[in-house]
Write an enzyme that holds these catalytic residues in place. Structure first.
Site, PDB file in Angstrom:
ATOM      1  N   VAL A  87       1.060  -1.320   4.935  1.00 11.99           N
ATOM      2  CA  VAL A  87       2.349  -1.056   5.659  1.00 11.99           C
ATOM      3  C   VAL A  87       2.768   0.481   5.475  1.00 11.99           C
ATOM      4  CG1 VAL A  87       2.920  -3.547   5.911  1.00 11.99           C
ATOM      5  CG2 VAL A  87       3.489  -2.348   3.637  1.00 11.99           C
ATOM      6  N   ASN A 127       1.053  -7.470  -1.872  1.00 10.26           N
ATOM      7  CA  ASN A 127       0.850  -6.115  -2.544  1.00 10.26           C
ATOM      8  C   ASN A 127       1.678  -5.076  -1.755  1.00 10.26           C
ATOM      9  OD1 ASN A 127      -0.426  -3.547  -3.057  1.00 10.26           O
ATOM     10  ND2 ASN A 127      -2.084  -4.553  -3.636  1.00 10.26           N
ATOM     11  N   ILE A 129       1.696  -2.213  -1.266  1.00  9.97           N
ATOM     12  CA  ILE A 129       1.004  -1.135  -0.382  1.00  9.97           C
ATOM     13  C   ILE A 129      -0.042  -1.798   0.420  1.00  9.97           C
ATOM     14  CG2 ILE A 129       1.491   0.883  -2.096  1.00  9.97           C
ATOM     15  CD1 ILE A 129      -1.695   0.887  -2.692  1.00  9.97           C
ATOM     16  N   GLU A 130      -0.124  -2.989   0.657  1.00  7.03           N
ATOM     17  CA  GLU A 130      -1.093  -3.586   1.533  1.00  7.03           C
ATOM     18  C   GLU A 130      -0.395  -4.180   2.648  1.00  7.03           C
ATOM     19  OE1 GLU A 130      -4.774  -5.315   0.259  1.00  7.03           O
ATOM     20  OE2 GLU A 130      -4.315  -4.582  -1.677  1.00  7.03           O
ATOM     21  N   MET A 131       0.195  -5.565   2.548  1.00  8.99           N
ATOM     22  CA  MET A 131       0.875  -6.109   3.543  1.00  8.99           C
ATOM     23  C   MET A 131       2.550  -6.020   3.084  1.00  8.99           C
ATOM     24  SD  MET A 131      -2.133  -9.032   4.213  1.00  8.99           S
ATOM     25  CE  MET A 131      -1.568  -9.804   5.913  1.00  8.99           C
TER      26      MET A 131
END
Lengths: 322, 576
Positions: A87, A127, A129-131
């Site tokens: 994201v 996470n 920096i992921e979702m």
């Protein structure tokens, strides 16, 4: 008292049965690589719910990322980027491995920090920096109004939509993502003409160079850990491969520095770029690095190309459920 | 306490106690099932542990060329331990027990073993490659050394290959230090060997040292795997489990004691209840006896009252009868008395005549009788006789005496009727002339009837009926008395009719009285039912009549219209 006598008998029996099983396996084929299963037990309804969730971008904080964003099902379950973009365009540190055949891996993530698929599925969603979801409670809040999900959860799990329901369903879907019937599998099953002579030679080289010591089993890897740079210090390579300490970050064991899960090579020729940080763009360079740093030797280009041809024969059919 | 309240209380205690026991019981684990499951799970772990050992050995010996089976067993072992810690050996459940301590140690051993298996796999793979490649590259280098007539180097290479292989395969007789030294010694040959062999020398050196290092590590980990105390700990773990279970058994003992206490309490309560029921039963017996006695007394009282009532009815009838009888006797008695007075007067007038007759008789019988004296006496006799009036003549006296005799006969007949009535006992069945009975009744009831008009319409040729004279008289008396009371003292008309109806003689009493309404009509035969003022009637009249008629196997039918009058018909069967 613990039934030790009985236990001993049973133990002997188990060993005997195991022996028979093993000898049967050996009798079928003594090869270190085995064909992928073509038939696995799946709950289709749960897998169907899992598929919906897999593609649902609401699992990310700004509705931009779904599981499928980084694990391209129309491709080969991975993506062409070195590292995934989460994201707000944030970059992660590791390359997205293919989700195909991932159910056959003994552990999940490059560093093996998750024991199974459902455990894995619970990670990226929250996470940052992921979702980027702040918490699973927020995820459930977001999906609370989705009648279809709630109905399915109630029917299949007898409960409301929960974190467990979501990750179990996604895991069930991911288990369906196998790539069976590759030319090499058909060759293993007795179809001598399924692969070319070069590929056959490549397989022999794959064994004689020692690749097969780690890349073995039906997933051609994915069932053990290995240190990156076991015979040659990986820092000698000019890519940034030595920066990531891998499993050491999980266990804090000195020996686990730069230890990673040995990845499956089933779809290696389809899922460039390579290694944990996706820093190596071509299969040729990847094979070179492996032979140099893992096997402690050099490889003639002819041998390397034959090995790559062999790796191509490992690619099976795309999953039916995708 | 009321019995129902006591019973409800006992039920409440039983229910609460039962629910309590159920709650206690449901909170206890099913020990048998738990034992079986834990035993099975521990057996499974032991078997998987054996499998892991076996498969590690097979991998080490290159019998297995991939780790799939070893992974499967390792994962299954981890799952089995995890299942235990999520289930029966849940941390919260076994907290603070020996079982917890042992299970934690067991889990730690299992985790260590898992790590050792992973380390073993990694190093085993490395060893596999190096022990294969080291001899290969060593042989190639030996050839190069021989070509360059470097005998010592060639020997070193050969010896390094042999010792490394021997060490890697089965462990060397030579000390590890000496074998480890080969890597450096091989590296040092770089200076004497041709330049193009440099890379191979480096590889050879690396692989020899890697083989020796990996062999030590691999066998080290393998040894730890095979010697892991996981299997030995299983027995301790099971013993701790049994101990923990027996501690849980204490709570089962508590449940047992609770159950015993509950059963004892319930038995005691049931005992109390039984005692209460028993005393209740006894009381019931007594109460029933008392009630029966009361009823008997009441019944006897009633019975005697009824008899007294019947008697007083009889007495009342008798009173009426006596009044009637007195009236009847009074009339003849009056004129008999008056006749006797008259006869007495007339006889007194005869006395002087009778006296002169005596003088005359004496003179006539005297021998010295004088004619003159006789004549005088005779004259005086005639004068005295002529003084008596015609009314005092003996013919007249005879008439008076005859009338008196008739009066006395009349009194005698009334006394005869009275004798019959006073004869209250049930007499033997007789041939009864109904018409005669009606006549007698009417005679006796003359006082009650008073100025009311009596019309008799009696059949001439009635057969006799079978019955008791007095009782039939009483039936008629009662009916006529009622009829008289129901009618006006001046305008009342009572018709008495007799007729033969099939095999019965019907005697009907019809009055023009006030009549009886429908509701009363259904009750007129009930004992004590009366519409008369209190004290005037006993309410037994018709009832007694009915009883008597019944006893004669006859019928008593009453029909009435209010304002017009009442018809009471008695049917008596003809005497056979």
């Amino acid at each position: 008292m613990f039934q030790k006598g009985f236990l001993r008998q049973l133990g002997v029996l188990t060993v005997a049965v195991l022996g028979v099983t093993l000898s049967t396996v050996k009798a079928q084929s003594g090869e270190p690589i085995q064909p992928l299963p073509t038939n696995i037990k799946i709950n289709d309804s749960i897998a169907a719910l899992g598929k919906q969730l897999f593609f649902d971008k609401r699992l990310s904080v700004d509705d931009t990322i779904s599981c499928a964003s980084c694990h391209d099902i129309d491709g080969w379950g991975a993506e062409a980027k070195s590292v995934s973009e989460g994201v707000k365009k944030q970059l992660g540190e590791r390359n997205s491995p293919t989700v195909f055949n991932s159910g056959l891996n003994f552990k999940q993530f490059w560093d093996g920090r998750a024991d199974d698929l459902s455990h894995q599925a619970s990670g990226p969603v929250v996470n940052p920096i992921e979702m980027g979801m702040p918490s699973w409670d927020k995820v459930l809040e977001k999906l609370e109004g989705d009648q279809e999900y709630q109905k399915a959860a109630n029917q299949l799990f007898g409960s409301a939509l929960t974190k467990d329901v979501i990750v179990e369903a996604i895991a069930e879907y991911e288990k369906t993502l196998l790539t069976p019937n590759s030319p090499f599998d058909r060759y293993l099953k007795g179809d001598a003409g399924a692969i070319s002579d070069v590929q056959k030679k490549g397989y022999e080289l794959f064994k004689s160079y020692g690749c097969v010591s780690c890349h073995q089993g039906m997933n051609v890897g994915g069932n053990m850990f290995q240190k990156f740079g076991v015979l040659e210090d990986i820092a000698m390579n000019d890519r940034s491969l030595s920066n990531d300490l891998g499993r050491y970050m999980v266990t804090n064991n000195e020996w686990d520095k730069r230890v990673f899960k040995v990845p499956s090579l089933r779809l290696a020729t389809k899922t460039a770029p390579y290694f944990h940080n996706g820093s190596v763009p071509t299969i040729e360079e990847a094979v070179d690095i492996m032979i140099k740093f893992q096997l402690g030797r050099s490889v003639p280009q002819q041998d390397r190309d034959a090995i790559i041809k062999f790796l191509e024969s490992l690619v099976g059919e795309k999953p039916k459920g995708s | 306490m009321k019995n129902s309240l006591l019973f409800a209380l006992i039920l409440l205690i039983a229910a609460i106690g039962g629910l309590g026991l159920l709650y206690l019981g449901s909170n206890l684990p099913d020990n048998d099932l738990a034992n079986r499951n834990v035993n099975a799970q521990l057996l499974k772990i032991d078997n998987l542990d054996s499998s892991v050992n076996e498969l590690s050995l097979r991998s080490r010996a290159n019998l297995d060329t991939n780790y799939d089976l070893l992974v499967r067993s390792t994962v299954a072992l981890e799952r089995a331990v995890s299942d235990l810690s999520l289930g029966y050996f849940n941390q919260e459940k076994i907290s603070g027990s020996l079982l917890e301590t042992r299970f934690n140690s067991f889990k730690a051993t299992a985790e260590i073993k898992s790590d050792q298996v992973e380390d073993f796999k990694s190093h085993n793979s490395v060893l596999r490659n190096s022990e294969k490649y080291a001899p290969m590259v060593g042989s190639q280098l030996s050839l190069i050394a021989r070509e360059n007539a470097l005998l010592d180097v060639e020997n070193l290479y050969r010896q390094a290959v042999i010792d490394t292989l021997e060490f890697a395969k089965q462990g060397s007789t030579k000390p590890v230090g000496e074998v480890s030294g080969y890597a450096d010694r091989i590296s040092q040959t770089e200076s004497v060997m041709p330049q193009d062999a440099a890379i191979k020398i480096l590889e050879f050196s690396k692989h020899v040292s890697t083989a020796i290092d990996a062999k030590q590590k691999t066998d080290g980990y393998l040894g730890q795997i095979l010697n892991s105390s996981l299997s030995d700990q299983i027995e301790d773990l099971y013993n701790a489990w049994s101990l923990w279970q027996s501690e849980q058994d204490n709570s089962q003992k508590v449940l047992q004691y609770c159950t015993i206490a509950y059963v004892a309490t319930m038995l005691a309560l049931i005992g109390v209840l039984a005692f209460r029921l028993r005393s209740l039963y006894n009381n019931l017996d007594q109460e029933v006896d008392a009630k029966a006695k009361e009823i008997k007394v009441a019944y006897e009282n009633l019975h005697s009252s009824e008899r007294k009532l019947q008697q007083s009815e009889k007495m009342a009838s008798l009173g009426q009868l006596v009044a009637g009888v007195a009236h009847e006797i009074n009339t003849p008695l009056g004129y008999i008395s008056s006749n006797i007075d008259t006869i007495k007067l007339k006889l007194n007038k005869m006395v002087p005549v009778l006296n002169k007759v005596e003088e005359l008789s004496d003179a006539a019988s005297n021998p010295s009788r004088e004619k003159t004296a006789l004549n005088t006496l005779l004259k005086e006799q005639i004068v005295a006789f002529r003084k008596i009036d015609a009314g005092s003549k003996p013919e007249r006296i005879n008439t008076l005496l005859k009338d008196s005799t008739e009066g006395l006969l009349e009194i005698k007949s009334i006394v005869d009727s009275l004798t019959n009535f006073s004869h209250v006992e049930d007499g033997p069945l007789q041939e009864v002339d109904v018409n005669e009975r009606i006549s007698s009744t009417l005679k006796m009831c003359a006082n009650v009837v008073g100025d009311r008009k009596i019309i008799t319409n009696l059949s001439d040729d009635l057969p006799m009926v079978s019955g008791v004279h007095n009782q039939i008289l009483q039936v008629f008396t009662n009916i006529i008395t009622n009829a008289a009371h129901a009618t006006d003292a001046q305008q009342g008309v009572i018709t008495v009719e007799t007729a033969l109806k099939d095999s019965d003689v019907e005697i009907a009493f019809i009055d023009n009285g006030s009549g009886i309404d429908d509701e009363s009509l259904t009750r007129v035969l009930d004992p004590f039912f009366t519409t008369k003022e209190v004290g005037e009637g006993t309410g037994l009249g018709l009832s007694i009549a009915h009883q008597i008629v019944d006893a004669h196997k006859g019928e008593l039918n009453i029909s009435s219209t209010v304002g017009e009058g009442t018809r009471v018909a008695v049917l008596l069967p003809v005497s056979v």
